[in-house]
Motif scaffolding. Structure first.
Motif, PDB file in Angstrom:
ATOM      1  N   TRP A  10       0.821  -1.209   0.000  1.00 59.03           N
ATOM      2  CA  TRP A  10       0.000   0.000   0.000  1.00 59.03           C
ATOM      3  C   TRP A  10       0.852   1.255   0.000  1.00 59.03           C
ATOM      4  O   TRP A  10       0.447   2.284  -0.558  1.00 59.03           O
ATOM      5  N   VAL A  11       2.032   1.207   0.607  1.00 63.41           N
ATOM      6  CA  VAL A  11       2.946   2.353   0.543  1.00 63.41           C
ATOM      7  C   VAL A  11       3.292   2.615  -0.916  1.00 63.41           C
ATOM      8  O   VAL A  11       3.243   3.759  -1.388  1.00 63.41           O
ATOM      9  N   LYS A  12       3.614   1.550  -1.642  1.00 64.13           N
ATOM     10  CA  LYS A  12       3.952   1.692  -3.062  1.00 64.13           C
ATOM     11  C   LYS A  12       2.756   2.194  -3.861  1.00 64.13           C
ATOM     12  O   LYS A  12       2.878   3.119  -4.670  1.00 64.13           O
ATOM     13  N   GLU A  13       1.585   1.613  -3.641  1.00 66.44           N
ATOM     14  CA  GLU A  13       0.395   2.020  -4.391  1.00 66.44           C
ATOM     15  C   GLU A  13       0.009   3.467  -4.109  1.00 66.44           C
ATOM     16  O   GLU A  13      -0.331   4.219  -5.018  1.00 66.44           O
ATOM     17  N   LYS A  14       0.055   3.861  -2.849  1.00 71.54           N
ATOM     18  CA  LYS A  14      -0.267   5.250  -2.496  1.00 71.54           C
ATOM     19  C   LYS A  14       0.733   6.201  -3.149  1.00 71.54           C
ATOM     20  O   LYS A  14       0.346   7.242  -3.689  1.00 71.54           O
ATOM     21  N   SER A  15       2.011   5.849  -3.101  1.00 75.47           N
ATOM     22  CA  SER A  15       3.055   6.704  -3.669  1.00 75.47           C
ATOM     23  C   SER A  15       2.904   6.849  -5.172  1.00 75.47           C
ATOM     24  O   SER A  15       2.982   7.960  -5.710  1.00 75.47           O
ATOM     25  N   LEU A  16       2.692   5.744  -5.850  1.00 78.31           N
ATOM     26  CA  LEU A  16       2.520   5.799  -7.305  1.00 78.31           C
ATOM     27  C   LEU A  16       1.289   6.609  -7.680  1.00 78.31           C
ATOM     28  O   LEU A  16       1.305   7.363  -8.659  1.00 78.31           O
ATOM     29  N   ASP A  17       0.223   6.478  -6.903  1.00 77.00           N
ATOM     30  CA  ASP A  17      -0.984   7.228  -7.219  1.00 77.00           C
ATOM     31  C   ASP A  17      -0.805   8.722  -6.942  1.00 77.00           C
ATOM     32  O   ASP A  17      -1.336   9.549  -7.675  1.00 77.00           O
ATOM     33  N   ILE A  18      -0.055   9.060  -5.909  1.00 73.83           N
ATOM     34  CA  ILE A  18       0.222  10.481  -5.645  1.00 73.83           C
ATOM     35  C   ILE A  18       0.982  11.079  -6.818  1.00 73.83           C
ATOM     36  O   ILE A  18       0.655  12.169  -7.295  1.00 73.83           O
ATOM     37  N   ILE A  19       1.980  10.365  -7.309  1.00 75.10           N
ATOM     38  CA  ILE A  19       2.741  10.854  -8.471  1.00 75.10           C
ATOM     39  C   ILE A  19       1.820  10.979  -9.681  1.00 75.10           C
ATOM     40  O   ILE A  19       1.864  11.973 -10.406  1.00 75.10           O
ATOM     41  N   TYR A  20       0.972   9.989  -9.881  1.00 73.99           N
ATOM     42  CA  TYR A  20       0.021  10.033 -10.996  1.00 73.99           C
ATOM     43  C   TYR A  20      -0.922  11.235 -10.864  1.00 73.99           C
ATOM     44  O   TYR A  20      -1.189  11.938 -11.837  1.00 73.99           O
ATOM     45  N   GLN A  21      -1.420  11.489  -9.663  1.00 83.29           N
ATOM     46  CA  GLN A  21      -2.343  12.605  -9.446  1.00 83.29           C
ATOM     47  C   GLN A  21      -1.651  13.949  -9.678  1.00 83.29           C
ATOM     48  O   GLN A  21      -2.261  14.887 -10.206  1.00 83.29           O
TER      49      GLN A  21
ATOM     50  N   LYS B  71      -8.682  -8.583   4.473  1.00 84.47           N
ATOM     51  CA  LYS B  71      -7.629  -8.782   3.478  1.00 84.47           C
ATOM     52  C   LYS B  71      -8.181  -8.640   2.067  1.00 84.47           C
ATOM     53  O   LYS B  71      -9.372  -8.636   1.850  1.00 84.47           O
ATOM     54  N   THR B  72      -7.269  -8.541   1.102  1.00 89.96           N
ATOM     55  CA  THR B  72      -7.649  -8.448  -0.299  1.00 89.96           C
ATOM     56  C   THR B  72      -7.212  -9.707  -1.033  1.00 89.96           C
ATOM     57  O   THR B  72      -6.527 -10.555  -0.474  1.00 89.96           O
ATOM     58  N   HIS B  73      -7.565  -9.814  -2.303  1.00 91.13           N
ATOM     59  CA  HIS B  73      -7.190 -10.964  -3.121  1.00 91.13           C
ATOM     60  C   HIS B  73      -5.686 -11.108  -3.271  1.00 91.13           C
ATOM     61  O   HIS B  73      -5.205 -12.185  -3.582  1.00 91.13           O
ATOM     62  N   ILE B  74      -4.953 -10.034  -3.093  1.00 88.28           N
ATOM     63  CA  ILE B  74      -3.507 -10.132  -3.195  1.00 88.28           C
ATOM     64  C   ILE B  74      -2.895 -10.440  -1.831  1.00 88.28           C
ATOM     65  O   ILE B  74      -1.694 -10.366  -1.645  1.00 88.28           O
ATOM     66  N   PHE B  75      -3.733 -10.802  -0.882  1.00 83.82           N
ATOM     67  CA  PHE B  75      -3.346 -11.279   0.435  1.00 83.82           C
ATOM     68  C   PHE B  75      -2.518 -10.284   1.240  1.00 83.82           C
ATOM     69  O   PHE B  75      -1.488 -10.614   1.810  1.00 83.82           O
ATOM     70  N   VAL B  76      -2.970  -9.058   1.241  1.00 85.57           N
ATOM     71  CA  VAL B  76      -2.426  -8.041   2.129  1.00 85.57           C
ATOM     72  C   VAL B  76      -3.588  -7.446   2.901  1.00 85.57           C
ATOM     73  O   VAL B  76      -4.736  -7.512   2.467  1.00 85.57           O
ATOM     74  N   GLU B  77      -3.273  -6.894   4.044  1.00 84.71           N
ATOM     75  CA  GLU B  77      -4.320  -6.246   4.827  1.00 84.71           C
ATOM     76  C   GLU B  77      -4.788  -4.986   4.104  1.00 84.71           C
ATOM     77  O   GLU B  77      -4.086  -4.443   3.263  1.00 84.71           O
ATOM     78  N   LEU B  78      -5.965  -4.527   4.465  1.00 88.18           N
ATOM     79  CA  LEU B  78      -6.515  -3.328   3.850  1.00 88.18           C
ATOM     80  C   LEU B  78      -5.658  -2.112   4.194  1.00 88.18           C
ATOM     81  O   LEU B  78      -5.000  -2.078   5.229  1.00 88.18           O
ATOM     82  N   PRO B  79      -5.648  -1.093   3.330  1.00 86.75           N
ATOM     83  CA  PRO B  79      -4.808   0.084   3.572  1.00 86.75           C
ATOM     84  C   PRO B  79      -5.266   0.885   4.770  1.00 86.75           C
ATOM     85  O   PRO B  79      -6.433   0.876   5.151  1.00 86.75           O
ATOM     86  N   GLU B  80      -4.303   1.595   5.360  1.00 88.82           N
ATOM     87  CA  GLU B  80      -4.588   2.474   6.495  1.00 88.82           C
ATOM     88  C   GLU B  80      -4.400   3.918   6.038  1.00 88.82           C
ATOM     89  O   GLU B  80      -3.524   4.219   5.242  1.00 88.82           O
TER      90      GLU B  80
END
Length: 121
Positions: A51-62, A110-119
């Motif tokens: 989620w750190v990676k996903e949040k970071s990539l989305d911030i850059i995208y935004q 959890k999600t299908h990629i087996f990580v806990e939900l984002p905080e």
């Protein structure tokens, strides 16, 4: 991905965005940059590196999307602070929607990629 690694990428994109879209003095620029990076660090902080990676990539995208919208005249931020607020709000919405979409029915934490939900802060 760790928050400090993610901030290295975000900082470069954010600096370029500030330089091109806001006429700030050096003192104001440094103050806002530190404030923004502190808020973004708190926002991307998560116990799951995914989620750190996903949040970071989305911030850059935004940021890139906002800059394209500014150039085409579709969007005009009223202030740097309002830009940050809308940036974090849109990123949170996108990450929350993705997590909800991929959430397991039998294990709601959890999600299908087996990580806990984002905080989020």
């Amino acid at each position: 991905m760790h928050e400090t690694d993610a901030l290295l990428f975000i900082e470069i994109v954010l600096e370029g965005f500030f330089d091109r879209n806001f006429n700030l003095g050096d003192h104001e620029y440094d103050r806002l940059k530190e404030l923004f990076l502190d808020k973004i660090k708190q926002f991307i902080k998560d116990k799951e590196p995914h989620w750190v990676k996903e949040k970071s990539l989305d911030i850059i995208y935004q940021i890139e999307t906002a800059e394209n919208s500014i150039k085409s005249g579709i969007y005009s931020p009223t202030s740097a602070e309002s830009f940050l607020d809308s940036l974090l709000r849109r990123t949170k919405e996108k990450i929350t929607n993705a997590a909800t979409y991929f959430q397991l029915e039998d294990n709601m934490g959890k999600t299908h990629i087996f990580v806990e939900l984002p905080e989020f802060p």
